[in-house]
Design a protein around this motif. Sequence first.
Motif, PDB file in Angstrom:
ATOM      1  N   MET A   1      20.586  -2.187 -27.860  1.00  0.00           N
ATOM      2  CA  MET A   1      19.351  -2.761 -27.321  1.00  0.00           C
ATOM      3  C   MET A   1      19.321  -2.638 -25.806  1.00  0.00           C
ATOM      4  SD  MET A   1      16.612  -4.362 -28.187  1.00  0.00           S
ATOM      5  CE  MET A   1      15.375  -5.144 -27.196  1.00  0.00           C
ATOM      6  N   LYS A   2      20.408  -3.178 -25.201  1.00  0.00           N
ATOM      7  CA  LYS A   2      20.466  -3.138 -23.749  1.00  0.00           C
ATOM      8  C   LYS A   2      20.586  -1.696 -23.252  1.00  0.00           C
ATOM      9  CE  LYS A   2      21.469  -6.430 -20.394  1.00  0.00           C
ATOM     10  NZ  LYS A   2      21.968  -7.780 -20.160  1.00  0.00           N
TER      11      LYS A   2
ATOM     12  N   PHE B   1      15.923   3.971 -20.888  1.00  0.00           N
ATOM     13  CA  PHE B   1      14.479   4.019 -20.640  1.00  0.00           C
ATOM     14  C   PHE B   1      14.184   3.939 -19.151  1.00  0.00           C
ATOM     15  CE2 PHE B   1      10.568   1.579 -19.959  1.00  0.00           C
ATOM     16  CZ  PHE B   1       9.652   2.415 -20.568  1.00  0.00           C
ATOM     17  N   PHE B   2      14.865   3.012 -18.472  1.00  0.00           N
ATOM     18  CA  PHE B   2      14.583   2.859 -17.042  1.00  0.00           C
ATOM     19  C   PHE B   2      15.117   4.031 -16.240  1.00  0.00           C
ATOM     20  CE2 PHE B   2      14.607  -1.809 -18.230  1.00  0.00           C
ATOM     21  CZ  PHE B   2      13.230  -1.858 -18.272  1.00  0.00           C
TER      22      PHE B   2
ATOM     23  N   LEU C   1      10.976  10.310 -11.171  1.00  0.00           N
ATOM     24  CA  LEU C   1       9.666  10.143 -10.537  1.00  0.00           C
ATOM     25  C   LEU C   1       9.781   9.990  -9.025  1.00  0.00           C
ATOM     26  CD1 LEU C   1       7.808   7.739 -12.941  1.00  0.00           C
ATOM     27  CD2 LEU C   1       7.233  10.088 -12.393  1.00  0.00           C
TER      28      LEU C   1
ATOM     29  N   LEU D   1      12.843   6.817 -15.519  1.00  0.00           N
ATOM     30  CA  LEU D   1      11.834   6.675 -14.458  1.00  0.00           C
ATOM     31  C   LEU D   1      12.333   7.239 -13.128  1.00  0.00           C
ATOM     32  CD1 LEU D   1      10.552   3.045 -15.102  1.00  0.00           C
ATOM     33  CD2 LEU D   1       9.316   5.163 -15.515  1.00  0.00           C
TER      34      LEU D   1
ATOM     35  N   TRP E   1       2.325  16.526  -8.428  1.00  0.00           N
ATOM     36  CA  TRP E   1       1.335  16.721  -9.479  1.00  0.00           C
ATOM     37  C   TRP E   1      -0.044  17.004  -8.903  1.00  0.00           C
ATOM     38  CZ3 TRP E   1       2.150  15.918 -14.871  1.00  0.00           C
ATOM     39  CH2 TRP E   1       0.986  16.067 -15.624  1.00  0.00           C
ATOM     40  N   ASN E   2      -0.432  16.175  -7.990  1.00  0.00           N
ATOM     41  CA  ASN E   2      -1.790  16.291  -7.473  1.00  0.00           C
ATOM     42  C   ASN E   2      -1.831  17.102  -6.177  1.00  0.00           C
ATOM     43  OD1 ASN E   2      -3.811  14.454  -9.026  1.00  0.00           O
ATOM     44  ND2 ASN E   2      -4.746  14.959  -7.083  1.00  0.00           N
ATOM     45  N   LEU E   3      -0.843  17.948  -6.008  1.00  0.00           N
ATOM     46  CA  LEU E   3      -0.698  18.659  -4.743  1.00  0.00           C
ATOM     47  C   LEU E   3      -1.905  19.541  -4.428  1.00  0.00           C
ATOM     48  CD1 LEU E   3       1.391  19.295  -2.498  1.00  0.00           C
ATOM     49  CD2 LEU E   3       1.941  21.322  -3.820  1.00  0.00           C
TER      50      LEU E   3
ATOM     51  N   ALA F   1      17.383   0.128 -23.217  1.00  0.00           N
ATOM     52  CA  ALA F   1      16.577  -0.274 -22.067  1.00  0.00           C
ATOM     53  C   ALA F   1      17.036   0.472 -20.828  1.00  0.00           C
ATOM     54  CB  ALA F   1      16.695  -1.781 -21.857  1.00  0.00           C
TER      55      ALA F   1
END
Lengths: 381, 363
Positions: free
Chosen positions: A1-2, A8-9, A15, A12, A22-24, A5
Motif C-alpha cells: 500500500m505504502k 505513484f509519487f 515533471l 511525478l 509541452w507547450n513550447l 503510493a
Amino acid sequence: MKSTAIIFFQLLIPLLMTTGCWNLKEPDQLAFVGGNGLDLTEDGKLEASALLVTPSGVGGGQSGGDKKGSFHVMNATGKNVSDALANMQTMISRVVFAGHRDIFLVGQKLAEKGMGDTIDPFMRSAQSDMRAMIYVVKNGRPKDVFSSKPFFDPFITTTLSDEQEAIGLKPYLAREFVVDVLSDGTQPLLPAVSLNPSKQYSYSGTAILNKDDGVKLVGFLDKKESTYALWIADRISSFILTTFVPEGDGNISLTIDTIGRRIKAKQIEERIQIDVHLIGEGAIIENNTNLDPSKREDLLLIQEKVNQKTKKSIEQLVKKVQEEYQMDIFGFGETVHQQYPRQWKKIKQNWPKTFPTVDVLVKVELQCNDSGLANSSLNRR
Amino acid sequence: MKLSETQLVWVIATTEIIAMIGLKITPTIQIAKQDAWLSMLVGGIIGLAITFLAVKLSMLHPHQTLVQYSQELLGKWLGRLIVLPFLLAWFILPAILLRSFADFIHLVLLNRTPVWLIILLFIGLMTYLTYSSGIMGIGRYCELVGPSIIITLFISFLLNVRNIKWHHILPIYFDSGEINILKGSIAPAFWFSGPFVLLVIISFIQSPKKVLAKSMLGVGITVFMVCSSTLMVLLVFGPNLAAKLKFSYFVSVRTIDILSFIQNADVFIMFIWVFGVIAQSSLYIFIACYETANCLKVKDWRKIIWFGIPMIFITAIVIPDETAITLFDKYWTAVVYPLCGILIPLFLLIISYFKKKERVKSI
C-alpha cells in the motif's frame, strides 16, 4: 500500500524537468503583430490589416549587411475579424501572435458603416492586450498608415502609441473606448489620424461615434475643437492656446499645463442645466501684443480677453455638438447620473433626445501665473 | 492529526480568497453593478453569521467531526443519512473547481495541452499533499501560501492605482438599491464561510478556546480581500464592462502598465491562483475521504483516497462544458448551501442543546 503510493509519487518527479516543453513555442515560430487595422474594401467586405514586426530588421545593431525592412503590412478579407485574420494566416509561415499589439486602427469607411460588431474579439481573445490604443483613420485606410515610415521608430505603431502623450492628451486606450461604448450616457470620442500627401501621418482631431447606433461615425472635430471637448471630458493634460487680443493688437500664446474641470448638473423645473467650470494655469510663451504682462492691469486684461475668447469658442463647440451631432461626448449624462441618481432612471431612456436641449453654462478661468523670461514684447514697444 | 489556531485562520483565508476572486466577482457585478463591493460587504456579514453557527456547533462536540457527532446525536442510520449531501458536495466541489481552473489555464496559458493532463497534474500534487500528511500538511501549506497570496494581491492593487477612475463606482447605492445589493450578496455569503469545512476541521484543533475568534478572523480577511478586489475591478473597468468579463480580476491585472516597463503582472496572479486552487481542492479531497472513512467505519482513511481521487478525476473530465458548471452553481446557491450550510447545522445545534439539558437534568 505504502510502496504503491511512493511509486505513484515518484512518477511525478520527471515533471520537474520537463516543464515548459509541452507547450513550447519559440519566438522564431511567431509573427508578432504591432498593430491591427480594420476597414471595408471598395466592395464592402471587411478587411483586416496587420503590421507584422520583422525581428531581424529591428535588432541586430552593428551586424552589417543590408537590413531588411523592419516591418511588413499584410491584408486579408473575411466575414468577420477572426475570419479575416485566419485568412491572413494562410499567407504567413509563422503563427500570428497578437499579445504585443499596441494599436488598433479603424478605417473611416468601416466607422461610417458602424464598427460595433468588430469590438467583441478585442476583449474576448485571450491574447488581446489591454493596453493597446485605438485611432480612427480620417480620409484614409489603416494599411496606408501602417505602411508609412516614421522618423524615430522602426515602425509606426510605437510612434502612434507615443503620439497622444506627446501632444498633451491623456492616453485613450481601447478598453476605455469599450467602457464608453457600454456606458449609459457618454458617447465615444476617438482620436483620429490622417495621412498628408507626403505619406506622413498626423493627428487630426477626434471622431464622434454613436454607440446607440452600431458605433457609427457621426462626424469629426478639428484639432482645436477636440482640445476643448477633451478638456470638458477630462482627457487632456496640457495644451497651447493662442488668442488674438484686440486691445494689444496681436496674438498671445499660453502653455497651459495645470488643467482642471468641474461639472455640475442642476435641475430647474424639469429642465436640466449643466454648469461647466474649466480652470487652467499656464505661462505666456509668446507675446505679439503691445501689452506688458509684467504690469498688473495689462496682465489682467490679457487674462480677461483670453478667458472671454476661450469661453466663446467652447460655447460654440458645445452648441455645434448639441445641434449638429447631438452626441453627448462630454459625459454630461454621466454627471447627471452621479448627481441626480434617482431622476436619472427616468431621464436615462430619453437622454440622447434630451441632450441637445440641455442648457450648458460655460465658465473659463485661465490664469497666467508666469509671463516667461521677458516683459513686454521684444518686437514692439 | 493536529491543526494549530494560526493554521486555521490561513486555511480559511487561502481556500476561499482565490476561489471567490476567480469565480464570484463577475456574477456579483452582473447583479449589483457598481455596488457589487457593497454586496460583498453585506455577504461578508451574512457569511460571518453562518460561520458563527458552524463554529458553535463544532465547539459543542470537541474533537468530533460532523459525521461522528451526527451519529451520536441522531443514531447510527439517520446520522449517516443526514451527512450524505455533505459527502456528495465535498466530492463534487473539487471536481468542478479543478475543471474550471484547468479550462482557464488551458485558455490563457497552455493552449496546446489537453485539459485532462492539466487536471491530472493537479490531482497528482493534491494526492501527494493529502496522502502524506492530511490536514497537517494542508495547514502548513496554507500557513506558507496564504500570506504570499495576500501580499501579491496587495502589490497588484498598488500597481493598478494608475488605471483607477473613481467615477466608475458612482453613484453609490442609488442605481441598484437595497434589493439588488442583497440579491448580489447571497452567492458570496454562501462562499465566504466556506463549504461547511469548519464543521470538520475544528475537531483537529487541540485547545479550542480561541477557535471562534480565529475563524472569524479568517473569514474577515477573506471578506476584506475579496471586497477590495471587487472594488479594484470596478474602478478599472466600470460595472458595464466588468459584468461582461469572465475572469474580471485576472483581466484587470493584465491592464497594469507602468512606464511600459512593468507589464504582464498576470503571471504572478497565475501563481497565487495555482496555490489557492491546490489548497482548496486538497482540503475538500481530504475532508471528503476522511469523513467517508468515518461514515463507513474504515480505520485507515488513506485507503479511501485511492477510490476518491479517480472518482474526482473522472467527474472533472466528464463535465461537458461551462454551462454545466454554471448550472451547478445555481443549484448550489438555491439548494445545497441553504440545506447543508444552514438548515442541517441549525437542526443539529438545537438537538445538541436539548441533549445537553437532558444530560444536566439526569445528573
